[in-house]
Design a protein around this motif. Structure first.
Motif, PDB file in Angstrom:
ATOM      1  N   VAL A  47      45.084  89.829  29.722  1.00 55.13           N
ATOM      2  CA  VAL A  47      44.492  90.230  30.997  1.00 55.13           C
ATOM      3  C   VAL A  47      43.064  89.684  31.052  1.00 55.13           C
ATOM      4  O   VAL A  47      42.416  89.470  30.026  1.00 55.13           O
ATOM      5  CB  VAL A  47      44.475  91.758  31.196  1.00 55.13           C
ATOM      6  N   TYR A  48      42.604  89.459  32.280  1.00 57.54           N
ATOM      7  CA  TYR A  48      41.226  89.045  32.526  1.00 57.54           C
ATOM      8  C   TYR A  48      40.486  90.187  33.194  1.00 57.54           C
ATOM      9  O   TYR A  48      41.024  90.860  34.080  1.00 57.54           O
ATOM     10  CB  TYR A  48      41.179  87.827  33.450  1.00 57.54           C
ATOM     11  N   LEU A  49      39.249  90.419  32.788  1.00 56.21           N
ATOM     12  CA  LEU A  49      38.447  91.423  33.469  1.00 56.21           C
ATOM     13  C   LEU A  49      36.956  91.090  33.337  1.00 56.21           C
ATOM     14  O   LEU A  49      36.508  90.642  32.282  1.00 56.21           O
ATOM     15  CB  LEU A  49      38.741  92.827  32.957  1.00 56.21           C
ATOM     16  N   PRO A  50      36.210  91.269  34.419  1.00 57.05           N
ATOM     17  CA  PRO A  50      34.771  91.005  34.377  1.00 57.05           C
ATOM     18  C   PRO A  50      34.038  92.104  33.645  1.00 57.05           C
ATOM     19  O   PRO A  50      34.390  93.282  33.741  1.00 57.05           O
ATOM     20  CB  PRO A  50      34.374  90.955  35.852  1.00 57.05           C
ATOM     21  N   CYS A  51      33.014  91.723  32.900  1.00 51.70           N
ATOM     22  CA  CYS A  51      32.181  92.668  32.166  1.00 51.70           C
ATOM     23  C   CYS A  51      30.739  92.511  32.634  1.00 51.70           C
ATOM     24  O   CYS A  51      30.220  91.392  32.711  1.00 51.70           O
ATOM     25  CB  CYS A  51      32.289  92.418  30.667  1.00 51.70           C
ATOM     26  N   ILE A  52      30.102  93.625  32.934  1.00 49.26           N
ATOM     27  CA  ILE A  52      28.823  93.618  33.639  1.00 49.26           C
ATOM     28  C   ILE A  52      27.707  94.121  32.731  1.00 49.26           C
ATOM     29  O   ILE A  52      27.884  95.093  31.992  1.00 49.26           O
ATOM     30  CB  ILE A  52      28.928  94.506  34.913  1.00 49.26           C
ATOM     31  N   TYR A  53      26.550  93.446  32.828  1.00 47.59           N
ATOM     32  CA  TYR A  53      25.353  93.860  32.091  1.00 47.59           C
ATOM     33  C   TYR A  53      24.230  94.348  33.007  1.00 47.59           C
ATOM     34  O   TYR A  53      23.237  94.894  32.523  1.00 47.59           O
ATOM     35  CB  TYR A  53      24.843  92.727  31.208  1.00 47.59           C
ATOM     36  N   TYR A 481      46.270  89.969  35.748  1.00 41.80           N
ATOM     37  CA  TYR A 481      47.215  89.260  34.895  1.00 41.80           C
ATOM     38  C   TYR A 481      47.293  87.804  35.350  1.00 41.80           C
ATOM     39  O   TYR A 481      47.208  87.523  36.546  1.00 41.80           O
ATOM     40  CB  TYR A 481      48.615  89.853  35.007  1.00 41.80           C
ATOM     41  N   PRO A 482      47.524  86.853  34.440  1.00 36.26           N
ATOM     42  CA  PRO A 482      47.623  85.441  34.827  1.00 36.26           C
ATOM     43  C   PRO A 482      48.690  85.164  35.881  1.00 36.26           C
ATOM     44  O   PRO A 482      48.523  84.277  36.711  1.00 36.26           O
ATOM     45  CB  PRO A 482      47.962  84.747  33.505  1.00 36.26           C
ATOM     46  N   GLY A 483      49.784  85.914  35.896  1.00 37.75           N
ATOM     47  CA  GLY A 483      50.858  85.645  36.841  1.00 37.75           C
ATOM     48  C   GLY A 483      50.802  86.449  38.110  1.00 37.75           C
ATOM     49  O   GLY A 483      51.755  86.438  38.889  1.00 37.75           O
ATOM     50  N   GLY A 484      49.705  87.158  38.366  1.00 34.17           N
ATOM     51  CA  GLY A 484      49.605  87.983  39.554  1.00 34.17           C
ATOM     52  C   GLY A 484      50.017  89.407  39.276  1.00 34.17           C
ATOM     53  O   GLY A 484      50.636  89.716  38.247  1.00 34.17           O
ATOM     54  N   ASP A 485      49.698  90.297  40.201  1.00 35.11           N
ATOM     55  CA  ASP A 485      49.965  91.717  40.007  1.00 35.11           C
ATOM     56  C   ASP A 485      50.083  92.416  41.342  1.00 35.11           C
ATOM     57  O   ASP A 485      50.037  91.766  42.396  1.00 35.11           O
ATOM     58  CB  ASP A 485      48.873  92.348  39.141  1.00 35.11           C
ATOM     59  N   CYS A 486      50.210  93.752  41.299  1.00 31.42           N
ATOM     60  CA  CYS A 486      50.530  94.474  42.516  1.00 31.42           C
ATOM     61  C   CYS A 486      49.315  94.712  43.421  1.00 31.42           C
ATOM     62  O   CYS A 486      49.464  95.262  44.503  1.00 31.42           O
ATOM     63  CB  CYS A 486      51.201  95.799  42.186  1.00 31.42           C
ATOM     64  N   SER A 487      48.125  94.305  43.009  1.00 31.27           N
ATOM     65  CA  SER A 487      46.979  94.401  43.919  1.00 31.27           C
ATOM     66  C   SER A 487      46.412  93.027  44.293  1.00 31.27           C
ATOM     67  O   SER A 487      45.529  92.945  45.140  1.00 31.27           O
ATOM     68  CB  SER A 487      45.873  95.288  43.339  1.00 31.27           C
ATOM     69  N   SER A 488      46.933  91.964  43.683  1.00 32.72           N
ATOM     70  CA  SER A 488      46.443  90.628  44.027  1.00 32.72           C
ATOM     71  C   SER A 488      47.393  89.890  44.961  1.00 32.72           C
ATOM     72  O   SER A 488      46.967  89.061  45.767  1.00 32.72           O
ATOM     73  CB  SER A 488      46.243  89.769  42.761  1.00 32.72           C
TER      74      SER A 488
END
Length: 492
Positions: A47-53, A481-488
């Motif tokens: 999975v990909y997710l942004p991380c914020i500082y 997810y790389p293959g798409g998901d239910c919110s994208s």
């Protein structure tokens, strides 16, 4: 993970195909009746997710984390790659794709780029995840000045791919931080800024999220508040002053203009909006954060739209908190791909919920799980009156880590059997409501879902601790997810 066939584009032909329902002619036409044994979608591996500082005290750029979620992998539950952005204090937030299932019929399209708008800086980062999915690299940076010049929009939020091959991104405001709910349009190949999707002068007063349903010639958008109101934290006086949103905007999809404004009773701060995945459906749900309600919107016989409250999370009377009553604060909602279950998170109360929506007018609670929150035993908040609980929930400890914050962003596996959860909402609000999140970082959790009878169970062996990141504790947000998901992905 995407479907492979000779003449197919990205994603899947239907929501049920995304769940890997067998294409047999005798399958029920009602998604809610789809037998559970047909549900065996491809399991997510990363999975990909942004991380914020921003607002954490660490002077480092936000970054895109890649996490291994394959139980068979020796790197399971680990961040396997970090892609730092070239600037500070962007506040990465949500993300979307260069193309998705709305372009399934176009074999020239390929889901290879993740689009990351910045909520505060208004930059847009385009990340190449196609060349090396486990080690993404920066493809392009769209600077704020380009968006300001061509669109007069800023503070960007939701990114959706369109069947036209373009990418559309919602805004919260104008360049000065005043409210302005418009939409930036990008070329899906070059990522050049093309201008606004809406007609000149036709933006909504406020903005946040959106979802479109072309078969009904409609898009509906939501609203949070003007950036100047929410940017540095939450002030209850701003609610009294009417500065937070309470409307849905119904747009004509072909004419790109607002045709109806829906006022929400008990609907303060409508955030995430979801049509049912079935592209023929003329209804969906929106989570109203501050009122802690789920509202169902639907099309009338005459072609207009209406809205009704279908779930109310009662506030709790408390001592030792910002206000005498604490709302649940519904901050994210999801629908399973078969349109059977609705999920949402109460970021302040700390619970994750599952509802059976086989009858969308009468959602039925089928699962509830407390994953931290503000009312745990031993904390600073004492609950004085509670319509739902007999006692305050225990603090959550996973693999020796006491979880700070509450469940916030959620993502469901394609087969509907696993939910992933992160605990950060937005850095300024994290700092205000959950100071421990700033000190300890957020976490990523995983919950097992009963897709037959309903029910939620925490996986005690899954924890990604962003408090142990190399540059210091980070705030992880939305999952893809790389293959798409239910919110994208949106089907047309």
């Amino acid at each position: 993970m995407a479907t492979k066939c000779g003449n197919c584009g990205p994603g899947y032909s239907t929501p049920l195909e995304a769940m890997k329902a067998l294409p047999l002619p005798f399958l029920p036409t009602l998604p809610s009746l789809l037998p559970a044994f047909y549900r065996a979608g491809p399991r997510e591996e990363i999975v990909y997710l942004p991380c914020i500082y921003r607002n954490t005290g660490t002077e480092a750029p936000d970054y895109l984390a890649t996490v291994d979620v394959d139980p068979k992998s020796p790197q399971y539950c680990q961040v396997i790659h970090r892609l730092p952005m070239p600037n500070l204090k962007d506040e990465l937030h949500h993300s979307g794709w260069n193309t998705c299932s709305s372009c399934f019929g176009d074999s020239t399209k390929s889901r290879t780029k993740l689009v990351l708008p910045s909520l505060i800086s208004s930059r847009i980062y385009v990340v190449d995840v196609g060349s090396e999915p486990r080690a993404p690299k920066l493809h392009k940076v769209i600077e704020p000045k380009d968006i300001h010049a061509k669109c007069e929009l800023a503070f960007l939020h939701t990114s959706h791919c369109l069947a036209s091959g373009e990418v559309m991104i919602s805004s919260l405001g104008d360049v000065k931080g005043n409210g302005k709910g418009g939409f930036v349009l990008l070329d899906g190949e070059t990522f050049e800024v093309k201008g606004t999707w809406e007609r000149p002068g036709g933006a909504a007063p406020l903005g946040y999220d959106f979802w479109y349903q072309p078969r009904h010639n409609v898009m509906i958008s939501t609203e949070w508040a003007a950036p100047n109101v929410l940017r540095d934290g939450f002030n209850p006086a701003d609610v009294e002053a009417g500065l937070y949103g309470s409307h849905l905007y119904v747009w004509d999809w072909q004419r790109h203009e607002i045709v109806q404004t829906l006022s929400l009773k008990d609907g303060l701060i409508p955030l995430e909006i979801r049509f049912l995945h079935n592209p023929d459906a003329a209804q969906g749900f929106v989570g109203c954060a501050l009122s802690s309600t789920i509202q169902r919107f639907y099309k009338n016989e005459g072609g207009t739209w209406s809205v009704e409250k279908v779930i109310q999370v009662p506030p709790k009377k408390v001592k030792g908190w910002l206000l005498p009553e604490m709302p649940g604060l519904i901050t994210d909602i999801l629908l399973s791909l078969d349109d059977r279950f609705l999920y949402f998170s109460n970021w302040l109360h700390g619970d994750l919920r599952q509802y059976d929506i086989s009858d969308p007018q009468r959602p039925r609670l089928t699962g509830q799980l407390f994953l931290g929150g503000s009312i745990v035993k031993g904390g600073p908040v004492q609950v004085l009156e509670d319509e739902e609980l007999k006692s305050q929930p225990e603090p959550l400890v996973v693999k020796g880590k006491r979880v700070a914050g509450g469940p916030q962003m959620i993502q469901l596996s394609l087969d509907g059997k696993r939910l992933y959860i992160t605990t950060s909402l937005y850095s300024a609000w994290d700092k205000q409501f959950y100071p421990d999140l700033i000190r300890e970082g957020s976490v990523m959790l995983q919950v097992d879902v009963d897709t037959v009878k309903g029910g939620l169970k925490l996986n005690p062996n899954f924890l990604v601790d962003f408090g142990k990141e190399p540059l210091g504790p980070a705030l992880a947000h939305e999952l893809r997810y790389p293959g798409g998901d239910c919110s994208s992905d949106i089907w047309i």
